[in-house]
Write an enzyme that holds these catalytic residues in place. Structure first.
Site, PDB file in Angstrom:
ATOM      1  N   GLY A 131       0.920  -1.024   0.178  1.00 50.26           N
ATOM      2  CA  GLY A 131       0.062   0.183   0.041  1.00 50.26           C
ATOM      3  C   GLY A 131       0.934   1.380  -0.037  1.00 50.26           C
ATOM      4  O   GLY A 131       0.375   2.183   0.771  1.00 50.26           O
ATOM      5  N   LYS A 132       2.123   1.125  -0.339  1.00 54.40           N
ATOM      6  CA  LYS A 132       2.749   2.457  -0.871  1.00 54.40           C
ATOM      7  C   LYS A 132       1.999   3.505  -1.544  1.00 54.40           C
ATOM      8  O   LYS A 132       2.163   4.548  -1.297  1.00 54.40           O
ATOM      9  CB  LYS A 132       4.101   2.292  -1.611  1.00 54.40           C
ATOM     10  CG  LYS A 132       5.083   1.139  -0.736  1.00 54.40           C
ATOM     11  CD  LYS A 132       6.443   1.049  -1.462  1.00 54.40           C
ATOM     12  CE  LYS A 132       6.341   0.805  -2.965  1.00 54.40           C
ATOM     13  NZ  LYS A 132       5.773  -0.644  -3.181  1.00 54.40           N
ATOM     14  N   GLN A 163      13.071  -4.572  10.687  1.00 54.86           N
ATOM     15  CA  GLN A 163      14.574  -4.324  11.244  1.00 54.86           C
ATOM     16  C   GLN A 163      15.351  -4.791   9.823  1.00 54.86           C
ATOM     17  O   GLN A 163      16.473  -3.752   9.555  1.00 54.86           O
ATOM     18  CB  GLN A 163      14.829  -5.095  12.285  1.00 54.86           C
ATOM     19  CG  GLN A 163      14.162  -4.681  13.472  1.00 54.86           C
ATOM     20  CD  GLN A 163      14.511  -5.533  14.795  1.00 54.86           C
ATOM     21  OE1 GLN A 163      15.529  -5.928  14.846  1.00 54.86           O
ATOM     22  NE2 GLN A 163      13.434  -5.873  15.290  1.00 54.86           N
ATOM     23  N   LYS A 194       9.889  -0.473  19.832  1.00 49.47           N
ATOM     24  CA  LYS A 194      10.804  -1.575  19.445  1.00 49.47           C
ATOM     25  C   LYS A 194      11.586  -1.288  18.173  1.00 49.47           C
ATOM     26  O   LYS A 194      12.849  -1.171  17.740  1.00 49.47           O
ATOM     27  CB  LYS A 194      10.271  -2.764  19.323  1.00 49.47           C
ATOM     28  CG  LYS A 194      11.349  -4.085  19.173  1.00 49.47           C
ATOM     29  CD  LYS A 194      10.668  -5.360  19.439  1.00 49.47           C
ATOM     30  CE  LYS A 194      11.715  -6.432  19.334  1.00 49.47           C
ATOM     31  NZ  LYS A 194      10.963  -7.765  19.382  1.00 49.47           N
ATOM     32  N   CYS A 202     -16.547   2.038 -23.112  1.00 46.90           N
ATOM     33  CA  CYS A 202     -15.509   1.828 -24.228  1.00 46.90           C
ATOM     34  C   CYS A 202     -16.087   0.522 -24.983  1.00 46.90           C
ATOM     35  O   CYS A 202     -16.999   0.764 -25.748  1.00 46.90           O
ATOM     36  CB  CYS A 202     -14.116   1.764 -23.759  1.00 46.90           C
ATOM     37  SG  CYS A 202     -12.980   1.379 -25.006  1.00 46.90           S
ATOM     38  N   GLY A 221     -17.797  -1.743 -23.705  1.00 45.62           N
ATOM     39  CA  GLY A 221     -19.331  -2.114 -23.430  1.00 45.62           C
ATOM     40  C   GLY A 221     -20.067  -1.352 -24.308  1.00 45.62           C
ATOM     41  O   GLY A 221     -21.103  -1.752 -24.645  1.00 45.62           O
ATOM     42  N   HIS A 244     -13.812   6.971 -20.812  1.00 38.92           N
ATOM     43  CA  HIS A 244     -13.735   6.227 -19.558  1.00 38.92           C
ATOM     44  C   HIS A 244     -14.161   7.337 -18.728  1.00 38.92           C
ATOM     45  O   HIS A 244     -13.208   8.002 -18.053  1.00 38.92           O
ATOM     46  CB  HIS A 244     -12.379   5.717 -19.450  1.00 38.92           C
ATOM     47  CG  HIS A 244     -12.128   4.560 -20.433  1.00 38.92           C
ATOM     48  ND1 HIS A 244     -12.019   3.245 -19.755  1.00 38.92           N
ATOM     49  CD2 HIS A 244     -11.734   4.359 -21.525  1.00 38.92           C
ATOM     50  CE1 HIS A 244     -11.809   2.342 -20.898  1.00 38.92           C
ATOM     51  NE2 HIS A 244     -11.542   2.986 -21.958  1.00 38.92           N
ATOM     52  N   GLU A 260     -14.768   6.918 -15.403  1.00 41.23           N
ATOM     53  CA  GLU A 260     -14.231   6.589 -14.210  1.00 41.23           C
ATOM     54  C   GLU A 260     -12.812   7.114 -13.952  1.00 41.23           C
ATOM     55  O   GLU A 260     -12.410   7.233 -12.740  1.00 41.23           O
ATOM     56  CB  GLU A 260     -14.103   4.912 -14.270  1.00 41.23           C
ATOM     57  CG  GLU A 260     -12.771   4.294 -15.044  1.00 41.23           C
ATOM     58  CD  GLU A 260     -13.421   3.974 -16.535  1.00 41.23           C
ATOM     59  OE1 GLU A 260     -12.668   3.085 -17.133  1.00 41.23           O
ATOM     60  OE2 GLU A 260     -14.295   4.500 -16.826  1.00 41.23           O
TER      61      GLU A 260
END
Length: 541
Positions: free
Chosen positions: A16-17, A191, A222, A375, A377, A502, A504
């Site tokens: 998840g960077k 670490q 830690k 597209c 679709g 598109h 979206e």
């Protein structure tokens, strides 16, 4: 001058960077800073345009027509900043540029090497995007320890040396796994990852600990001790149900405060009023809406990332819970569609799954199930209508029917297309669409001209437009430059709308794409009749 933040990852990939980088951009922007995000990808492909969606996920398209990594979609959705093609850099594009320069003699006969020539080109790409913004967040893809990312890490190290510690910082995202049998959280992988990063000359200023649960102060202490990072710079990022909650969690953890202090930004406290107000829309929502994505790239959920996020945005604004169904266009029972409130048929390339989509669209059209086509679709919807309403029995696309003399979907001679690297024609980036009056499209957009992002090669053949219109297909959006079909719809249907573009890619959680918003609005209201047309024989196998 611009401050630089490099985000690296350790232990495993897929931590998840991208979401961390996007959330950090969101928080810094809420402090009044101008922000730009960038992604460095270690693969040797020049760009992800021809990469298999099963391996890479979706290809995101920027305003200027670049085909990029899907993390750029996260950046845009979290920050609202429209990115350009220089926001995504790959090893392939770097090496290609260096080799081109070598062939032209730009290096004056010098031996071309990774250092300094490759790293210099990487640095040029990193510094070339900032345009004097306050903060640039550059995510380095891959995992520390991968051989592919070494030139990127070295370039980042050199940038810190060039601009000084006060202007450059490193954020390292790692995993703290939970070991079930011993019921322990382990910091040893973190670490080791930090130790390896240090071996490359980089000491992280801030560590983000990914975990499947909240971490105790003991675990953070830690990590602080063994990784030599101040305790307040150890941030926990546990798994959350909604990725749009991540900025608020990072706010509580003090991510932006730690960055502000480390880079001496001296900014006011973040104002996340609008973001919190947006997220409050989901409180008390109990109504579900059953939406299916009918596609063919289901080996990796990221293949339709922007479509899924756009549906989430629209559901948030319409105060319904998205119950998402995945339907494989190659293998489904047509009656599966009967219980759905709406179906999305997204984009794609190639013949596989086409006939399944066409059969599904026929059932959707006849049974008044809300339909959103994107597209491919749209192209499948036009073919279905031409075959089953107009009676054009051989209606097809030249993409998968090379022997068709007059395909309904075709590459047309008057298309305004750009050439891609493999010699094929694509319409990429933002193009205008003229919305026809007295149509559903006009109700959706409310403007005569709209601008949306495209990524396609095939168009509706204008030779068939008159026949299609006479039979009832409405062409509700066209390109004002070359009169190509941009949108179609049906009048006597709860919602049957499709676009070549598109929508979206421009959807935002606080401002959902108009087509998706209207689709969900229609889907949550529709009362689909129980009297279904018998298409039970049409089962994909």
């Amino acid at each position: 001058m611009t401050k630089y933040i490099f985000v690296t990852g350790g232990v495993v990939s897929g931590l998840g960077k991208g979401i961390t980088s996007a959330s950090l951009g969101n928080l810094l922007k809420s402090r009044g800073l101008s922000v730009v995000n960038q992604k460095l990808d270690p693969y040797i492909n020049v760009d992800p345009d021809t990469m298999n969606p099963f391996q890479h996920g979706e290809v995101f398209v920027t305003e200027d027509g670049a085909t990029t990594d899907l993390d750029l979609g996260h950046y845009e959705r979290f920050t609202g900043v429209n990115l350009r093609k220089d926001a995504n850099v790959t090893t392939g594009s770097i090496y290609r540029k260096v080799i081109e320069r070598e062939r032209k003699g730009d290096y004056l006969g010098a031996t071309v090497q990774v250092i300094p020539h490759i790293t210099d080109e990487i640095k040029r790409r990193i510094k070339g995007i900032s345009n004097d913004v306050d903060v640039q967040i550059t995510e380095i893809g891959g995992t520390v320890g991968d051989i592919e990312i070494l030139p990127f890490l070295e370039a980042a190290r050199q940038i810190r040396k060039e601009f000084g510690q006060e202007n450059v910082m490193f954020v390292h995202v790692t995993l703290v796994p939970f070991i079930g049998p011993s019921t322990e959280l382990k910091t040893k992988p973190t670490q080791h990852s930090v130790s390896m990063l240090r071996s490359y000359g980089i000491s992280p200023d801030l560590i983000v600990l990914r975990s499947d649960r909240d971490l105790t102060d003991e675990i953070k202490s830690k990590v602080s001790l063994f990784c030599d990072v101040d305790l307040q710079n150890v941030i926990n990022a546990p798994d959350l149900n909604d990725i749009y909650d991540v900025p608020l969690k990072m706010l509580d953890e003090g991510l932006d405060t730690a960055v502000d202090k480390r880079l001496n930004l001296n900014t006011p406290e973040p104002d996340l009023t609008k973001w919190k107000s947006m997220m409050s829309l989901k409180k008390g929502v109990t109504k579900n809406v059953n939406i299916a994505i009918l596609g063919k790239y289901f080996g990796l959920p990221d293949s339709y990332m922007s479509v899924v996020e756009a549906l989430k945005h629209a559901c948030l604004q319409n105060k319904v819970i998205l119950n998402l169904h995945w339907i494989d266009a190659d293998n489904f029972d047509i009656e599966e569609l009967s219980s759905l409130d709406g179906v999305v048929v997204p984009g794609g390339f190639g013949y596989r799954g086409i006939e399944g989509k066409i059969s599904a669209i026929e059932f959707i059209r006849k049974n008044n199930i809300p339909f959103l086509g994107i597209c491919l679709g749209l192209q499948c919807a036009v073919i279905e209508f031409a075959r089953n309403v107009c009676g054009i029995s051989d209606a097809n696309s030249s993409e998968f029917s090379k022997n068709s003399k007059n395909p309904v979907i075709d590459i047309l001679p008057n298309q305004n297309l750009e050439k891609d690297d493999i010699g094929a024609s694509m319409r990429l980036g933002t193009y205008p669409c003229k919305v026809i009056s007295d149509t559903h499209a006009q109700e959706i957009y409310g403007n005569e001209i709209v601008y949306e992002r495209h990524r396609h090669r095939y168009e509706v053949n204008n030779k068939y437009r008159k026949d299609l219109e006479t039979s009832g297909l409405v062409f509700s959006g066209v390109s004002p430059d070359d009169d190509l079909v941009e949108m179609i719809e049906l009048k006597d249907h709860p919602f049957f709308v499709a676009s070549q573009f598109h929508p979206e890619f421009k959807s935002r959680p606080w401002d959902p794409a108009p087509m998706f918003n209207s689709f969900i609005k229609a889907s949550k209201k529709v009362d689909i009749s129980t009297e279904k047309i018998d298409d039970s024989s049409k089962v994909r196998d």
